[in-house]
Enzyme design. Sequence first.
Site, PDB file in Angstrom:
ATOM      1  N   SER A 167       1.052  -1.240   0.216  1.00 51.13           N
ATOM      2  CA  SER A 167      -0.080   0.092   0.096  1.00 51.13           C
ATOM      3  C   SER A 167       0.911   1.350   0.190  1.00 51.13           C
ATOM      4  O   SER A 167       1.819   1.355  -0.949  1.00 51.13           O
ATOM      5  CB  SER A 167      -0.756   0.040   1.148  1.00 51.13           C
ATOM      6  OG  SER A 167      -1.841   1.065   1.098  1.00 51.13           O
ATOM      7  N   ASP A 191      -9.204  -3.923  -6.370  1.00 55.67           N
ATOM      8  CA  ASP A 191      -8.849  -3.058  -5.223  1.00 55.67           C
ATOM      9  C   ASP A 191      -9.365  -1.804  -4.970  1.00 55.67           C
ATOM     10  O   ASP A 191      -8.920  -1.001  -6.339  1.00 55.67           O
ATOM     11  CB  ASP A 191      -7.302  -3.099  -5.145  1.00 55.67           C
ATOM     12  CG  ASP A 191      -6.652  -2.499  -4.347  1.00 55.67           C
ATOM     13  OD1 ASP A 191      -7.339  -1.856  -3.342  1.00 55.67           O
ATOM     14  OD2 ASP A 191      -5.401  -2.668  -3.861  1.00 55.67           O
ATOM     15  N   HIS A 246      -7.534  -5.120  -0.842  1.00 58.52           N
ATOM     16  CA  HIS A 246      -6.120  -4.335  -0.812  1.00 58.52           C
ATOM     17  C   HIS A 246      -5.128  -5.278  -0.125  1.00 58.52           C
ATOM     18  O   HIS A 246      -4.040  -4.567  -0.103  1.00 58.52           O
ATOM     19  CB  HIS A 246      -6.578  -2.947  -0.295  1.00 58.52           C
ATOM     20  CG  HIS A 246      -5.381  -2.186  -0.178  1.00 58.52           C
ATOM     21  ND1 HIS A 246      -4.815  -1.715  -1.391  1.00 58.52           N
ATOM     22  CD2 HIS A 246      -4.946  -1.470   0.628  1.00 58.52           C
ATOM     23  CE1 HIS A 246      -4.032  -0.790  -1.072  1.00 58.52           C
ATOM     24  NE2 HIS A 246      -3.679  -0.681   0.229  1.00 58.52           N
TER      25      HIS A 246
END
Lengths: 262, 387
Positions: free
Chosen positions: A94, A216, A244
């Site tokens: 991320s 995502d 995610h």
Amino acid sequence: MTILQRNNISIDGSGERTIVFAHGFGCDQNMWRFVEPSFRGQFRTVLFDHVGAGRSDHSAYNPRKYATLGGYAADVVEIGRELGLKDAVFVGHSVSAMIGALAQIEAPELFSDLVMVGPSPRYIDDADYTGGFSEAQIEELLASLADNHMGWSAAMAPAIMGNLEKPELSEELTNSFCRTDPEIAKQFARATFTSDNRADLRNVTARTLILQCRDDIIAAEEVGEYVHREVAGSQIVYLDASGHCPNLSAPQEVINAMDAFV
Amino acid sequence: MSDQLVPEDLEDLYENAPCGYLSLSPKGRIVKFNGTFCRWTGLRPEDLLEKRLRDLLNVSGAIFYETHFAPLLRMQGFFDEVALDIIKADGELLPVLANAAEKRTEAGDVLFTRVTVFRAHERRRYERELVNAQETERAARLQLEKANAALQADAELREQFIAVLGHDLRNPLAAVDAGLGQLLKRGFSERTPTILQLMQRSVSRMSGLIENILDLARTQHGDGMVLHIEHGRPLEPTLTQVIDEQQAAWPEREFSVDIRIDHNPPVDHVRLAQLVSNLLGNAVTHGAQDLPIRIQAAGNQEILEVSVSNGGKPIPAEMIGELFKPFRRGSVKSNAKGLGLGLYIANQIAEAHCGRIDVMSDATETRFTFSMSTIDRSSNNTRDYDD
């Protein structure tokens, strides 16, 4: 307080090369608990918590330093130098994918390989660029964290303090996992979701692998493809995992893709 | 009445339970739900089937869910009491508390995830009220602290002010007293005009002080300065009178005057006289005794400029910015030179006229220049009265 204590660094495994795993916004280094052990045989593995997350030293949190991703990247460089890394692998999930890219640009000798899991250089749409969110949506997110942090923390507390129904997780893990100081969470969210590091991508010199999930909402496929286009020589691998957090929902896929890369 | 036990209808219990049920596939898609959930949300089966839980949330909720609760669920196999806002069919938000638990095989593979939701309108409102109360309390505290600090600063200022005022009034009053004493003792003599002149000087100094204090009180109470603008009244006599007064009070000082006013702007004559008087007083007090005080006034259709300059030591650069603050003198000195209000008031008067006062100070001279635009925007029939 050493850097190792500040970032709650855990080192395991053995090998010539080192892999550093970095967690994203929300949660902490335990994000990697289904992935990291697989690499202990061939690599030295390093896990850490960003300052303000997990069991890092919260007193080291400095709102000005951590107002941008640069502050987090500076910590990564410090960790790398402290551990004497050279040509190591940085795996960032991320927002940490971009933090790793910034650290690699600043200190290219530390990391020769970069694995970006669900990266996004900018979350807000802009002219020809699709980040996935409008400015208003991000403002709403930041406002909801600001207005409603008590709601969040009140909701969080019982969940993380709850009785263990999964014995392999130690108590200290469930107590810290995903727990974030609401004030820090708010500022980390701002640093993350208002960042724009598109221009930095061209300066990444590491071999780069992008792991892209399906479905995502936080880092959509076209965002991953944008990163792929901008980072010279990068590879992109589409995971079958959705959401995610493939490191939790499809760890084996992540391991396989990483194995093939490193 | 007897308490007869009727067997519980489990299917009905699921369908019409006092809470909402959702079941998710291993990939997180909604595969089953109960009637209560549909009733609460207004969502139809086709709105729910194959959707993800996050699809039912607003954007911020979905981000938080993906970054916090979904990982928690994967790690612990459950989460409890998570606050979510579900978007209803009508677009309104339904605040809920959700519990979730994974059902796994012995090998640890997820079979499905069960989610139970409870309406939490009241609880959420209560939480918001708590947060609001906290914020209100914090804002009130900050305001109180600020008000307190202002009061304290005000009190200090007042104390200092009273000390300076007492000091500054004492000297001219002593001079008047001494003059009266002499007059009473000696009767009329050839020195009488000089004594009277000195007494008048002291009286005018005191009345100037009182004038400035009253103005300070007005401007500091936020009433601002009220102007009595007169259109077309000739400015030159006003200026000449102020200068004559000062010359009378300080006969030993040389005043060099140069007035060229071709156009009389709308101004408050009493205020403007006060402004010039304060600038002159300042020049008399701080200028070198043996050098002339020069007054230049020039006015045309566009601009009026009145400058007062004196010789003597230049004003230190770091003081320039402080000149127009009230009480800049800082502390009571033995050689009283006024309250330090004169320039503050002069500046207030300049600003009330939408003008300004500029300061230039070097080894040659120190000059204060008042300037204002003379273009009359308030009236169209008086601008050329003077021609």
